[in-house]
Scaffold this motif. Sequence first.
Motif, PDB file in Angstrom:
ATOM      1  N   ARG A   8       0.863  -1.182   0.000  1.00  0.00           N
ATOM      2  CA  ARG A   8       0.000   0.000   0.000  1.00  0.00           C
ATOM      3  C   ARG A   8       0.896   1.228   0.000  1.00  0.00           C
ATOM      4  NH1 ARG A   8      -3.815   0.026   4.730  1.00  0.00           N
ATOM      5  NH2 ARG A   8      -1.847   0.122   5.836  1.00  0.00           N
ATOM      6  N   VAL A  45      -7.594  -2.010 -14.962  1.00  0.00           N
ATOM      7  CA  VAL A  45      -7.733  -1.298 -13.680  1.00  0.00           C
ATOM      8  C   VAL A  45      -8.121   0.154 -13.952  1.00  0.00           C
ATOM      9  CG1 VAL A  45      -6.526  -0.541 -11.586  1.00  0.00           C
ATOM     10  CG2 VAL A  45      -6.113  -2.836 -12.519  1.00  0.00           C
ATOM     11  N   GLN A  49     -11.622   1.776 -12.557  1.00  0.00           N
ATOM     12  CA  GLN A  49     -11.492   2.750 -11.477  1.00  0.00           C
ATOM     13  C   GLN A  49     -11.152   4.135 -12.021  1.00  0.00           C
ATOM     14  OE1 GLN A  49      -9.531   0.981  -7.906  1.00  0.00           O
ATOM     15  NE2 GLN A  49      -9.215  -0.753  -9.305  1.00  0.00           N
ATOM     16  N   SER A  52     -11.474   7.503  -9.730  1.00  0.00           N
ATOM     17  CA  SER A  52     -10.390   7.690  -8.753  1.00  0.00           C
ATOM     18  C   SER A  52      -9.071   7.999  -9.443  1.00  0.00           C
ATOM     19  CB  SER A  52     -10.228   6.435  -7.890  1.00  0.00           C
ATOM     20  OG  SER A  52     -11.356   6.251  -7.078  1.00  0.00           O
ATOM     21  N   VAL A  61      -2.828   3.551  -3.259  1.00  0.00           N
ATOM     22  CA  VAL A  61      -2.759   2.467  -4.234  1.00  0.00           C
ATOM     23  C   VAL A  61      -2.438   1.172  -3.503  1.00  0.00           C
ATOM     24  CG1 VAL A  61      -1.567   1.591  -6.283  1.00  0.00           C
ATOM     25  CG2 VAL A  61      -1.937   4.055  -6.016  1.00  0.00           C
ATOM     26  N   GLY A  63      -1.360  -2.646  -4.404  1.00  0.00           N
ATOM     27  CA  GLY A  63      -0.848  -3.368  -5.567  1.00  0.00           C
ATOM     28  C   GLY A  63       0.341  -4.228  -5.207  1.00  0.00           C
ATOM     29  N   ALA A  74      -0.741  -1.259  -9.872  1.00  0.00           N
ATOM     30  CA  ALA A  74      -1.959  -0.957  -9.124  1.00  0.00           C
ATOM     31  C   ALA A  74      -2.995  -2.066  -9.274  1.00  0.00           C
ATOM     32  CB  ALA A  74      -2.553   0.359  -9.605  1.00  0.00           C
ATOM     33  N   GLY A  75      -3.634  -2.379  -8.167  1.00  0.00           N
ATOM     34  CA  GLY A  75      -4.757  -3.300  -8.162  1.00  0.00           C
ATOM     35  C   GLY A  75      -6.026  -2.582  -7.742  1.00  0.00           C
ATOM     36  N   LYS A  76      -5.894  -1.666  -6.774  1.00  0.00           N
ATOM     37  CA  LYS A  76      -7.030  -0.895  -6.283  1.00  0.00           C
ATOM     38  C   LYS A  76      -6.575   0.534  -6.030  1.00  0.00           C
ATOM     39  CE  LYS A  76     -10.657  -0.760  -2.864  1.00  0.00           C
ATOM     40  NZ  LYS A  76     -11.329  -1.456  -1.775  1.00  0.00           N
ATOM     41  N   LEU A  77      -7.418   1.493  -6.411  1.00  0.00           N
ATOM     42  CA  LEU A  77      -7.141   2.917  -6.233  1.00  0.00           C
ATOM     43  C   LEU A  77      -8.184   3.500  -5.299  1.00  0.00           C
ATOM     44  CD1 LEU A  77      -6.641   3.777 -10.017  1.00  0.00           C
ATOM     45  CD2 LEU A  77      -4.871   3.194  -8.352  1.00  0.00           C
ATOM     46  N   ILE A  78      -7.735   4.255  -4.301  1.00  0.00           N
ATOM     47  CA  ILE A  78      -8.649   4.875  -3.346  1.00  0.00           C
ATOM     48  C   ILE A  78      -8.381   6.375  -3.322  1.00  0.00           C
ATOM     49  CG2 ILE A  78      -9.444   4.923  -0.959  1.00  0.00           C
ATOM     50  CD1 ILE A  78      -8.150   2.061  -0.723  1.00  0.00           C
TER      51      ILE A  78
END
Length: 95
Positions: A8, A45, A49, A52, A61, A63, A74-78
């Motif tokens: 992260r 991705v 997303q 974001s 991020v 990932g 990146a796997g998830k962006l917040i």
Amino acid sequence: MVEAHLVRASGIVTHRQRPETAKGTVFVTLEDDTGSINVNVWPAVAAAQRKSLLAARLLTVLGRWQREGAHLAAGKLIDHTELLGGLVSRSRDFR
């Protein structure tokens, strides 16, 4: 084979690039008080997303490291922009 661990990273978005030669990959640079980190956002991705990715000024991020820590995939962006309060920041976005 070395197992890739989930990582992260958070920081101010300083650059976004989506070169035509990158086949839809977006390159993002995040910066905090310890330095900067390069993030690769693959096309799937980026599409999933998009809000974001394009709107965040403060981004987290989740990932996995690529190339022994050179880039974060990146796997998830917040989007954590609301945590900036009144701080004004703006990324340099390139094509």
